[in-house]
Design an enzyme around this catalytic site. Structure first.
Site, PDB file in Angstrom:
ATOM      1  N   LYS A 219       4.963   5.579  -1.321  1.00  0.00           N
ATOM      2  CA  LYS A 219       4.408   4.481  -0.538  1.00  0.00           C
ATOM      3  C   LYS A 219       5.522   3.737   0.182  1.00  0.00           C
ATOM      4  O   LYS A 219       6.568   3.442  -0.416  1.00  0.00           O
ATOM      5  CB  LYS A 219       3.666   3.497  -1.435  1.00  0.00           C
ATOM      6  CG  LYS A 219       2.427   4.052  -2.112  1.00  0.00           C
ATOM      7  CD  LYS A 219       1.759   2.967  -2.952  1.00  0.00           C
ATOM      8  CE  LYS A 219       0.519   3.477  -3.655  1.00  0.00           C
ATOM      9  NZ  LYS A 219      -0.135   2.414  -4.467  1.00  0.00           N
ATOM     10  N   ASP A 220       5.268   3.369   1.434  1.00  0.00           N
ATOM     11  CA  ASP A 220       6.288   2.608   2.165  1.00  0.00           C
ATOM     12  C   ASP A 220       6.605   1.286   1.482  1.00  0.00           C
ATOM     13  O   ASP A 220       7.768   0.915   1.325  1.00  0.00           O
ATOM     14  CB  ASP A 220       5.861   2.372   3.625  1.00  0.00           C
ATOM     15  CG  ASP A 220       4.433   1.882   3.768  1.00  0.00           C
ATOM     16  OD1 ASP A 220       4.059   0.909   3.091  1.00  0.00           O
ATOM     17  OD2 ASP A 220       3.668   2.474   4.551  1.00  0.00           O
ATOM     18  N   ARG A 221       5.569   0.553   1.038  1.00  0.00           N
ATOM     19  CA  ARG A 221       5.808  -0.743   0.407  1.00  0.00           C
ATOM     20  C   ARG A 221       6.547  -0.603  -0.925  1.00  0.00           C
ATOM     21  O   ARG A 221       7.264  -1.509  -1.341  1.00  0.00           O
ATOM     22  CB  ARG A 221       4.498  -1.510   0.221  1.00  0.00           C
ATOM     23  CG  ARG A 221       3.423  -0.800  -0.592  1.00  0.00           C
ATOM     24  CD  ARG A 221       2.111  -1.575  -0.517  1.00  0.00           C
ATOM     25  NE  ARG A 221       1.017  -0.977  -1.280  1.00  0.00           N
ATOM     26  CZ  ARG A 221       0.170  -0.088  -0.815  1.00  0.00           C
ATOM     27  NH1 ARG A 221       0.313   0.365   0.435  1.00  0.00           N
ATOM     28  NH2 ARG A 221      -0.807   0.388  -1.575  1.00  0.00           N
TER      29      ARG A 221
ATOM     30  N   ASP B 141      -0.683   5.709  -9.471  1.00  0.00           N
ATOM     31  CA  ASP B 141      -1.683   4.804  -8.908  1.00  0.00           C
ATOM     32  C   ASP B 141      -2.794   5.586  -8.219  1.00  0.00           C
ATOM     33  O   ASP B 141      -3.986   5.327  -8.427  1.00  0.00           O
ATOM     34  CB  ASP B 141      -1.025   3.844  -7.923  1.00  0.00           C
ATOM     35  CG  ASP B 141      -2.001   2.813  -7.367  1.00  0.00           C
ATOM     36  OD1 ASP B 141      -2.444   1.948  -8.140  1.00  0.00           O
ATOM     37  OD2 ASP B 141      -2.319   2.878  -6.168  1.00  0.00           O
TER      38      ASP B 141
ATOM     39  N   THR C 169      -0.102  -3.791  -5.436  1.00  0.00           N
ATOM     40  CA  THR C 169       1.170  -3.077  -5.303  1.00  0.00           C
ATOM     41  C   THR C 169       2.224  -3.869  -4.535  1.00  0.00           C
ATOM     42  O   THR C 169       3.368  -3.992  -4.971  1.00  0.00           O
ATOM     43  CB  THR C 169       0.942  -1.717  -4.622  1.00  0.00           C
ATOM     44  OG1 THR C 169       0.063  -0.937  -5.432  1.00  0.00           O
ATOM     45  CG2 THR C 169       2.250  -0.970  -4.434  1.00  0.00           C
TER      46      THR C 169
ATOM     47  N   ASP D 133       3.894  -2.335 -11.391  1.00  0.00           N
ATOM     48  CA  ASP D 133       3.516  -3.345 -10.401  1.00  0.00           C
ATOM     49  C   ASP D 133       2.172  -3.987 -10.718  1.00  0.00           C
ATOM     50  O   ASP D 133       1.794  -4.981 -10.111  1.00  0.00           O
ATOM     51  CB  ASP D 133       3.506  -2.752  -8.997  1.00  0.00           C
ATOM     52  CG  ASP D 133       2.596  -1.532  -8.884  1.00  0.00           C
ATOM     53  OD1 ASP D 133       2.169  -0.998  -9.920  1.00  0.00           O
ATOM     54  OD2 ASP D 133       2.326  -1.108  -7.747  1.00  0.00           O
ATOM     55  N   HIS D 134       1.441  -3.421 -11.675  1.00  0.00           N
ATOM     56  CA  HIS D 134       0.142  -3.934 -12.132  1.00  0.00           C
ATOM     57  C   HIS D 134      -0.436  -2.912 -13.109  1.00  0.00           C
ATOM     58  O   HIS D 134       0.073  -1.791 -13.226  1.00  0.00           O
ATOM     59  CB  HIS D 134      -0.843  -4.142 -10.978  1.00  0.00           C
ATOM     60  CG  HIS D 134      -1.020  -2.933 -10.091  1.00  0.00           C
ATOM     61  ND1 HIS D 134      -1.723  -1.806 -10.492  1.00  0.00           N
ATOM     62  CD2 HIS D 134      -0.573  -2.663  -8.834  1.00  0.00           C
ATOM     63  CE1 HIS D 134      -1.706  -0.903  -9.520  1.00  0.00           C
ATOM     64  NE2 HIS D 134      -0.995  -1.399  -8.507  1.00  0.00           N
TER      65      HIS D 134
ATOM     66  N   HIS E 132      -6.722   5.584  -9.428  1.00  0.00           N
ATOM     67  CA  HIS E 132      -7.812   5.201  -8.543  1.00  0.00           C
ATOM     68  C   HIS E 132      -8.845   6.322  -8.419  1.00  0.00           C
ATOM     69  O   HIS E 132     -10.051   6.063  -8.338  1.00  0.00           O
ATOM     70  CB  HIS E 132      -7.273   4.868  -7.151  1.00  0.00           C
ATOM     71  CG  HIS E 132      -6.713   3.487  -7.027  1.00  0.00           C
ATOM     72  ND1 HIS E 132      -7.492   2.354  -7.165  1.00  0.00           N
ATOM     73  CD2 HIS E 132      -5.451   3.046  -6.776  1.00  0.00           C
ATOM     74  CE1 HIS E 132      -6.733   1.283  -6.995  1.00  0.00           C
ATOM     75  NE2 HIS E 132      -5.485   1.666  -6.763  1.00  0.00           N
TER      76      HIS E 132
ATOM     77  N   ASN F 274      -1.572  -6.522  -0.423  1.00  0.00           N
ATOM     78  CA  ASN F 274      -1.118  -5.380   0.373  1.00  0.00           C
ATOM     79  C   ASN F 274      -1.424  -5.635   1.849  1.00  0.00           C
ATOM     80  O   ASN F 274      -0.607  -5.397   2.725  1.00  0.00           O
ATOM     81  CB  ASN F 274      -1.801  -4.096  -0.080  1.00  0.00           C
ATOM     82  CG  ASN F 274      -1.414  -3.693  -1.483  1.00  0.00           C
ATOM     83  OD1 ASN F 274      -0.328  -4.030  -1.956  1.00  0.00           O
ATOM     84  ND2 ASN F 274      -2.288  -2.990  -2.177  1.00  0.00           N
TER      85      ASN F 274
END
Length: 560
Positions: A174-176, A318, A92, A365-366, A322, A113
């Site tokens: 998500k922060d990122r 995501d 990510t 992102d993937h 998962h 990450n």
């Protein structure tokens, strides 16, 4: 004399005309109009990253989508059907950084990450920053910034180009996913804090306090409204593009006997970290859209002649992948519902910013692998890599070959990090150790390839897996030996899906362009994730992100 030459030139031009003056004037106006269309910049760029979205979700779930979401983007915009990540690892943090910077981890430095920092001898998170304060929360969850990203993003370049008159807002669970796209100069980035709070927070890197509109959004208890039953949007028997509702390949939620619809989220939230349960449902994406549209309104994005950026990352897909795996009913329902979010977003943009006044791109992102235990049951080679056994084997090898076992500081992200001080103390040549250990690791079960730091530094690979490793390898931050696993093999529990490899299930990502300046069409020509930032930069007429290595995709631009 000059006047006479000019007059003769004009008379010659008119003598060559074969159409009436009125027609000529009409054609001239048409040319001028087309030039205006080309020269007119979008008032707003909306970048959408759908976390863990495989390309084939577009085609697999196509018949389940409405006309105004994904289908509208494809049918009115430009689709790159052979778009790939051109590096590993496909995670990510690196994904978001690469989309917006136009380069790979070798340039922007976000190698994972979380990674082992050799200078301070501990793992660091890609956006953690203890020098800033949390805004909107009284713990460390807001101590985040883009400081570890070493290059600018497209949004940074737009801010610089407009003398900071163009705004940038990043939004994600998500922060990122909010921080890395928005870049270093963003007006704000907001991410979701669940647990007992259920609100969007930020960092003092951007501002001293949350704007009033964010405080009001959090006070509206919007998050609480989504703690409700999660059932399939459509009758579950119509979800024929995914596997069984109950299977041994899914985790599910704590407190549920089986991972099957419906889910009582209010009841389950007590045992599943409170509001955090929303992240693993489509309602997390709904909440993201709610917040993004509020930001659009309250920040007046796209309201003037200075191009703004709205960076949206949909993180729930995501979490769901998962938890339940890429072949689950839950994933299918998530994308059917996300299609409605895209429709709602486009409809609001049409009204608030205006059709033709904004440009949008959508990517991922993937991707993700099918659950290996499911693949194995279908007699497809797949399985799980025993990381503990691997680490013990490496330690044993070092003891036998070198007489000491503490030459390795860390093994993470498919990389081995040496302890250089111990190597010096034991007078062990680093290059020799690289080669010997790489050879040993290659013979370990389900390792497909190994390569050393020396090989990556001294050679340039233009194709193949080693090229992808090299583009993801940062000389200061990466390890000393890199290893790749066999196709279908992962480091993960035996349920749910994950990602990170150089294989097509992780690298093949959707890429859609839509709106101002964008042609309608598609291509099967190979494109790469790093092409997005240069292409948007070219559309805006601004400088490329300072580390960009991707190419402009001229075929996506309108030909008028």
């Amino acid at each position: 004399m000059k006047k006479l030459i000019f007059l003769v030139s004009v008379l010659f031009v008119f003598s060559q005309c074969k159409t009436p003056v009125a027609v000529e004037k009409k054609q001239e106006n048409k040319i001028q109009d087309s030039l205006i269309v080309v020269a007119k910049k979008p008032k707003l760029v909306v970048g959408i990253v759908v976390d863990q979205m495989r390309y084939d979700y577009l085609t697999r779930f196509w018949d389940n989508f409405g006309d105004d979401g994904f289908k509208r983007l494809v049918e009115e915009g430009f689709t790159c059907r052979n778009n790939h990540f051109n590096y590993v690892p496909t995670y990510t943090g690196p994904g978001h950084a690469s989309v917006y910077s136009g380069t790979t981890p070798v340039g922007h430095g976000i190698i994972s990450n979380t990674w082992f920092d050799k200078k301070i001898n501990k793992s660091v998170y890609c956006t953690e920053d203890n020098s800033v304060k949390s805004i909107g929360i009284a713990n460390e969850a807001g101590q985040m910034s883009p400081k570890r990203m070493m290059t600018t993003s497209i949004a940074d370049q737009n801010r610089l180009h407009t003398q900071f008159k163009g705004k940038t807002i990043g939004v994600a669970l998500k922060d990122r996913g909010a921080i890395l796209p928005a870049g270093h100069t963003a007006n704000a980035a907001y991410w979701f804090y669940g647990k007992d709070q259920g609100k969007f927070i930020s960092s003092s890197f951007y501002q001293k306090e949350l704007p009033v509109w964010v405080q009001q959004f959090n006070a509206s208890e919007k998050a609480d409204s989504y703690l409700k039953n999660w059932n399939t949007l459509n009758p579950i028997e119509r979800y024929t593009e995914s596997g069984q509702d109950v299977s041994r390949y899914e985790f599910g939620f704590i407190g549920e006997e089986t991972p099957s619809f419906p889910y009582d989220l209010k009841k389950l939230s007590n045992e599943n970290s409170g509001f955090d349960i929303l992240k693993t449902t489509p309602f997390g994406n709904n909440l993201t859209t709610d917040f993004a549209l509020t930001a659009l309104e309250e920040e007046n994005l796209g309201a003037d002649d200075f191009t703004d950026f709205l960076c949206i990352s949909y993180s729930s897909t995501d979490y769901i992948g998962h938890n339940f795996g890429v072949n689950s009913k839950e994933v299918q329902d998530a994308y059917i519902r996300l299609d409605q979010d895209i429709s709602r977003l486009l409809s609001t943009l049409d009204k608030k910013v205006g059709k033709g006044n904004y440009t949008l791109f959508l990517t991922s992102d993937h991707g993700a692998v099918q659950v290996p235990s499911f693949l194995a049951d279908q007699k497809i080679p797949a399985g799980y890599f025993d990381v503990e056994a691997f680490q013990k084997a490496v330690t044993s090898f070092l003891g036998k070959e070198y007489g000491v076992t503490d030459l390795v500081k860390n093994i993470s992200n498919n990389q081995v990090f040496f302890d250089y001080e111990r190597l010096a103390e034991e007078n062990i040549n680093r290059t020799d150790l690289e080669k010997n250990l790489a050879h040993f690791i290659l013979n370990f079960s389900h390792v497909s390839k190994t390569i050393t730091r020396s090989a990556l530094k001294e050679s340039e690979f233009s194709t193949g897996t080693f090229s992808l490793i090299q583009k993801g390898f940062h000389q200061k931050r990466s390890g000393d030996v890199v290893f790749m696993l066999d196709p279908g093999y992962i480091i993960y529990p035996e349920k749910g899906s994950t990602h990170g490899s150089a294989l097509n299930y992780d690298t093949h990502a959707p890429l859609l362009f839509f709106g101002n300046g964008i042609e309608q069409g598609e291509t099967y020509q190979k494109t790469e994730i790093t092409d997005i930032a240069p292409t948007i930069s070219a559309l805006l007429g601004i400088a490329f992100p300072n580390g960009a290595t991707g190419n402009v995709l001229p075929f996506v631009f309108k030909k008028d």
